[in-house]
Every structure is written in C-alpha cells, then in structure tokens.
Design a protein around this motif. Structure first.
Motif, PDB file in Angstrom:
ATOM      1  N   ARG A   7       1.642  20.828  -7.391  1.00  0.00           N
ATOM      2  CA  ARG A   7       1.402  19.584  -8.131  1.00  0.00           C
ATOM      3  C   ARG A   7       2.608  18.652  -8.071  1.00  0.00           C
ATOM      4  O   ARG A   7       2.569  17.548  -8.595  1.00  0.00           O
ATOM      5  N   ILE A   8       3.680  19.082  -7.458  1.00  0.00           N
ATOM      6  CA  ILE A   8       4.887  18.265  -7.334  1.00  0.00           C
ATOM      7  C   ILE A   8       4.932  17.684  -5.928  1.00  0.00           C
ATOM      8  O   ILE A   8       4.779  18.401  -4.940  1.00  0.00           O
ATOM      9  N   GLU A   9       5.161  16.378  -5.850  1.00  0.00           N
ATOM     10  CA  GLU A   9       5.186  15.709  -4.558  1.00  0.00           C
ATOM     11  C   GLU A   9       6.378  14.757  -4.514  1.00  0.00           C
ATOM     12  O   GLU A   9       6.599  13.983  -5.453  1.00  0.00           O
ATOM     13  N   LEU A  10       7.140  14.808  -3.444  1.00  0.00           N
ATOM     14  CA  LEU A  10       8.254  13.884  -3.233  1.00  0.00           C
ATOM     15  C   LEU A  10       7.841  12.927  -2.117  1.00  0.00           C
ATOM     16  O   LEU A  10       7.354  13.355  -1.074  1.00  0.00           O
ATOM     17  N   ARG A  11       8.047  11.642  -2.344  1.00  0.00           N
ATOM     18  CA  ARG A  11       7.647  10.632  -1.363  1.00  0.00           C
ATOM     19  C   ARG A  11       8.827   9.745  -1.009  1.00  0.00           C
ATOM     20  O   ARG A  11       9.672   9.454  -1.850  1.00  0.00           O
ATOM     21  N   PRO A  12       8.844   9.230   0.219  1.00  0.00           N
ATOM     22  CA  PRO A  12       9.897   8.272   0.601  1.00  0.00           C
ATOM     23  C   PRO A  12       9.559   6.884   0.063  1.00  0.00           C
ATOM     24  O   PRO A  12       8.467   6.655  -0.474  1.00  0.00           O
ATOM     25  N   TYR A  13      10.480   5.956   0.236  1.00  0.00           N
ATOM     26  CA  TYR A  13      10.258   4.580  -0.193  1.00  0.00           C
ATOM     27  C   TYR A  13       9.047   3.991   0.531  1.00  0.00           C
ATOM     28  O   TYR A  13       8.794   4.270   1.691  1.00  0.00           O
ATOM     29  N   SER A  14       8.334   3.144  -0.190  1.00  0.00           N
ATOM     30  CA  SER A  14       7.200   2.426   0.380  1.00  0.00           C
ATOM     31  C   SER A  14       7.166   1.043  -0.245  1.00  0.00           C
ATOM     32  O   SER A  14       7.459   0.897  -1.434  1.00  0.00           O
ATOM     33  N   PRO A  15       6.798   0.008   0.522  1.00  0.00           N
ATOM     34  CA  PRO A  15       6.749  -1.340  -0.052  1.00  0.00           C
ATOM     35  C   PRO A  15       5.724  -1.464  -1.186  1.00  0.00           C
ATOM     36  O   PRO A  15       5.851  -2.324  -2.046  1.00  0.00           O
ATOM     37  N   ASP A  16       4.713  -0.595  -1.220  1.00  0.00           N
ATOM     38  CA  ASP A  16       3.722  -0.637  -2.290  1.00  0.00           C
ATOM     39  C   ASP A  16       3.973   0.467  -3.323  1.00  0.00           C
ATOM     40  O   ASP A  16       3.053   0.989  -3.939  1.00  0.00           O
ATOM     41  N   TYR A  17       5.242   0.762  -3.546  1.00  0.00           N
ATOM     42  CA  TYR A  17       5.602   1.892  -4.402  1.00  0.00           C
ATOM     43  C   TYR A  17       5.055   1.769  -5.823  1.00  0.00           C
ATOM     44  O   TYR A  17       4.728   2.774  -6.446  1.00  0.00           O
TER      45      TYR A  17
END
Length: 148
Positions: A7-17
């Motif tokens: 249930r834990i997710e790490l995401r990189p930067y995104s312009p629609d963050y």
C-alpha cells in the motif's frame, strides 16, 4: 503492528503532481525536518498528513501547520505515536474518506488560511518592535546599530 507494504508507493516528480494526491490515503510527514509547502498542498488536496512534533524549529514546522489548520489529531508527540497514528488512520477507510471529502473546506476556514488575521498579527508585532526600539534611550540605539 503490521502494515501491508504493497500500500506504500513512492513516485518521482510529475508536472501534474497535485492531481496525484487523489491517489494518496495518508501522507507521512518527514522528520526530523518537516515538510512545509508539501504539507500544505496535501491538506489542500484533502489528504491527511501525520507529523511528529520535534524539539527544534525545523522539526516543529509540520505541527505548527497542522495546529493552524485545526487538525491537531494528526500530530504525534513521539516516534511510536507517529507510527501508531499512521497505521490506525490507514486502517480507517471511512475516516480517510471523510478527510478527502472535507479537509479542503476545513482548511480554507482555518487560521492557516486567514491571511487578514495573519497580516494583522504581523503588523502588530512590527508595531510592538518599533515601539520598543523607540522607547530605548538614543545612546543604546546608536550602539546597537553602530551609529556613532
């Protein structure tokens, strides 16, 4: 206490963050240095943020934001309470749904978003500092700023 790591997710930067906050159940504030803008953005997008109140300015910033956002129930006093709050909140889907549905409106009505009151308080502090400065003997004022 166990928690499903899937249930834990790490995401990189995104312009629609900001839109990606819709996918988040609970945000965990970092420590010993808390988030600032990130915490405010999460709250604005309806995501509850669990924070740990530390001992230094940098470690108390999250607690200050949550206090002024009127969601003190998300502030932990120690690391164990931080984990406990995060896990308990993560298990309560109805409470998470309530935060998602009403947190933005709650935030907008909170002292955190009351810019008029904030500016009033800042002006009051400036005025008090100016009065205290003016009431000091001129000799001390010169010495304080090296104005011989």
């Amino acid at each position: 206490m166990s928690f499903p790591l899937d249930r834990i997710e790490l995401r990189p930067y995104s312009p629609d963050y900001l839109e990606q906050y819709r996918d988040i159940d609970v945000a965990l504030d970092t420590f010993p240095y808390n988030g600032g803008l990130t915490t405010c953005e999460a709250l604005y997008m309806g995501v509850p943020v669990v924070t740990l109140r530390g001992k230094s300015h940098g470690a108390r910033f999250g607690a200050s934001i949550l206090t002024n956002a009127d969601v003190c129930e998300l502030i932990a006093r120690n690391p164990m309470e931080y984990v406990k709050k995060a896990v308990q909140l993560g298990k309560r889907k109805e409470l998470i749904a309530g935060y998602h549905a009403g947190l933005r409106e709650h935030l907008l009505k909170s002292p955190l978003m009351d810019s008029r009151q904030y500016m009033h308080e800042v002006e009051k502090c400036y005025l008090e500092a100016w009065k205290a400065y003016c009431e000091r003997p001129q000799r001390k004022r010169r010495r304080q700023f090296n104005l011989n």
